[in-house]
Every structure is written in structure tokens, then in C-alpha cells.
Design a protein around this motif. Sequence first.
Motif, PDB file in Angstrom:
ATOM      1  N   LYS A 159      -4.220  -4.308   7.482  1.00  0.00           N
ATOM      2  CA  LYS A 159      -5.053  -3.634   6.485  1.00  0.00           C
ATOM      3  C   LYS A 159      -6.448  -4.237   6.438  1.00  0.00           C
ATOM      4  CE  LYS A 159      -1.544  -1.749   3.471  1.00  0.00           C
ATOM      5  NZ  LYS A 159      -1.039  -1.631   2.102  1.00  0.00           N
ATOM      6  N   PRO A 166      -8.412  -6.691  -4.303  1.00  0.00           N
ATOM      7  CA  PRO A 166      -7.384  -5.846  -4.922  1.00  0.00           C
ATOM      8  C   PRO A 166      -7.337  -4.430  -4.355  1.00  0.00           C
ATOM      9  CG  PRO A 166      -8.697  -6.957  -6.596  1.00  0.00           C
ATOM     10  CD  PRO A 166      -9.353  -7.216  -5.280  1.00  0.00           C
ATOM     11  N   SER A 167      -8.460  -3.936  -3.832  1.00  0.00           N
ATOM     12  CA  SER A 167      -8.504  -2.566  -3.320  1.00  0.00           C
ATOM     13  C   SER A 167      -7.622  -2.372  -2.079  1.00  0.00           C
ATOM     14  CB  SER A 167      -9.942  -2.171  -3.000  1.00  0.00           C
ATOM     15  OG  SER A 167     -10.451  -3.015  -1.982  1.00  0.00           O
ATOM     16  N   LEU A 168      -7.325  -3.439  -1.357  1.00  0.00           N
ATOM     17  CA  LEU A 168      -6.478  -3.329  -0.171  1.00  0.00           C
ATOM     18  C   LEU A 168      -4.992  -3.334  -0.522  1.00  0.00           C
ATOM     19  CD1 LEU A 168      -8.330  -5.639   2.366  1.00  0.00           C
ATOM     20  CD2 LEU A 168      -8.451  -3.172   2.149  1.00  0.00           C
ATOM     21  N   GLY A 169      -4.655  -3.798  -1.707  1.00  0.00           N
ATOM     22  CA  GLY A 169      -3.270  -3.780  -2.149  1.00  0.00           C
ATOM     23  C   GLY A 169      -2.378  -4.832  -1.522  1.00  0.00           C
ATOM     24  N   VAL A 170      -2.944  -5.894  -0.994  1.00  0.00           N
ATOM     25  CA  VAL A 170      -2.132  -6.945  -0.372  1.00  0.00           C
ATOM     26  C   VAL A 170      -2.488  -8.320  -0.931  1.00  0.00           C
ATOM     27  CG1 VAL A 170      -1.675  -5.717   1.773  1.00  0.00           C
ATOM     28  CG2 VAL A 170      -3.753  -7.065   1.564  1.00  0.00           C
ATOM     29  N   LYS A 224      -0.661 -11.852  -0.222  1.00  0.00           N
ATOM     30  CA  LYS A 224       0.237 -11.722   0.925  1.00  0.00           C
ATOM     31  C   LYS A 224      -0.504 -12.166   2.182  1.00  0.00           C
ATOM     32  CE  LYS A 224       2.882  -7.926  -0.973  1.00  0.00           C
ATOM     33  NZ  LYS A 224       3.296  -6.540  -0.814  1.00  0.00           N
ATOM     34  N   SER A 283      -7.815 -10.447   2.360  1.00  0.00           N
ATOM     35  CA  SER A 283      -6.588 -10.029   1.710  1.00  0.00           C
ATOM     36  C   SER A 283      -6.623 -10.344   0.216  1.00  0.00           C
ATOM     37  CB  SER A 283      -5.375 -10.697   2.365  1.00  0.00           C
ATOM     38  OG  SER A 283      -5.453 -12.095   2.229  1.00  0.00           O
TER      39      SER A 283
END
Length: 119
Positions: free
Chosen positions: A75, A60-64, A67, A57
Motif C-alpha cells: 500500500k 491513517p489514510s492508507l489504513g495500515v 502494521k 505506514s
Amino acid sequence: MANSKRVLFQKRRLRVRNKLRKVNAGRVRLSVHRSNKNISVQLIDDLAGKTLAAASSLEPSLGVVGKNNIEAAAKVGAAIAERAKAAGVEEAYFDRGGFLFHGKVKALADAAREGGLKI
């Protein structure tokens, strides 16, 4: 004398891992690590001693980034399934470590299964 939470966790992790090793010899291991802020997963080939793919997590490519909830775990699970296919891995055994199989760990496993990884 009472055992600390850390000692109990380590005993549980070793118990789970050793039971899985006996049953799933020769298969790739999908190892999960969950902290208070992040969740990560690795595909490990224990025979060769190499990590074949990983997802976290923190990417940055996963966008989470930053979190650690069920959405982030899902994800990460989908990402590891995609990377496993790219690495040529069809099936693996799920090593939850000392973590209980519910919540974030379960969401990660379900997302990896939906992504086509047999665990």
C-alpha cells in the motif's frame, strides 16, 4: 574484533548508496526505511536537496497504521507511485539502504512499479 549488526548495516547502506550514485547521477532517489513497526519511503532530489514526495505506514489514510507486513508495504508503494506522478516524477532509482531486497522491501518496489513508477 567482531563488528556489531549496526556497524555492518551502516557499511552495507553506504556501499549500496555510493554504487547507485555513480550509475544514476541526476535521477531522483527512492529511499526506503524499514523499522520493526513501520515502513516509509521518500522521493529525494539530491541535486536540490529536497524531498519531493513521501509515504509511510503511519498515515491513517492508507489504513495500515501500526502494521509492518507485506500488505502494508504494498500500500505504501502504491501511494508513493501515485504521489510521484503528482510531483511530475516518471522514473527514479531504488535505494534500498542496508535492507535486503526481499519481503517487505521487494513488495514496496513491486507495488511502486505497478503504479507506474520506473525504478
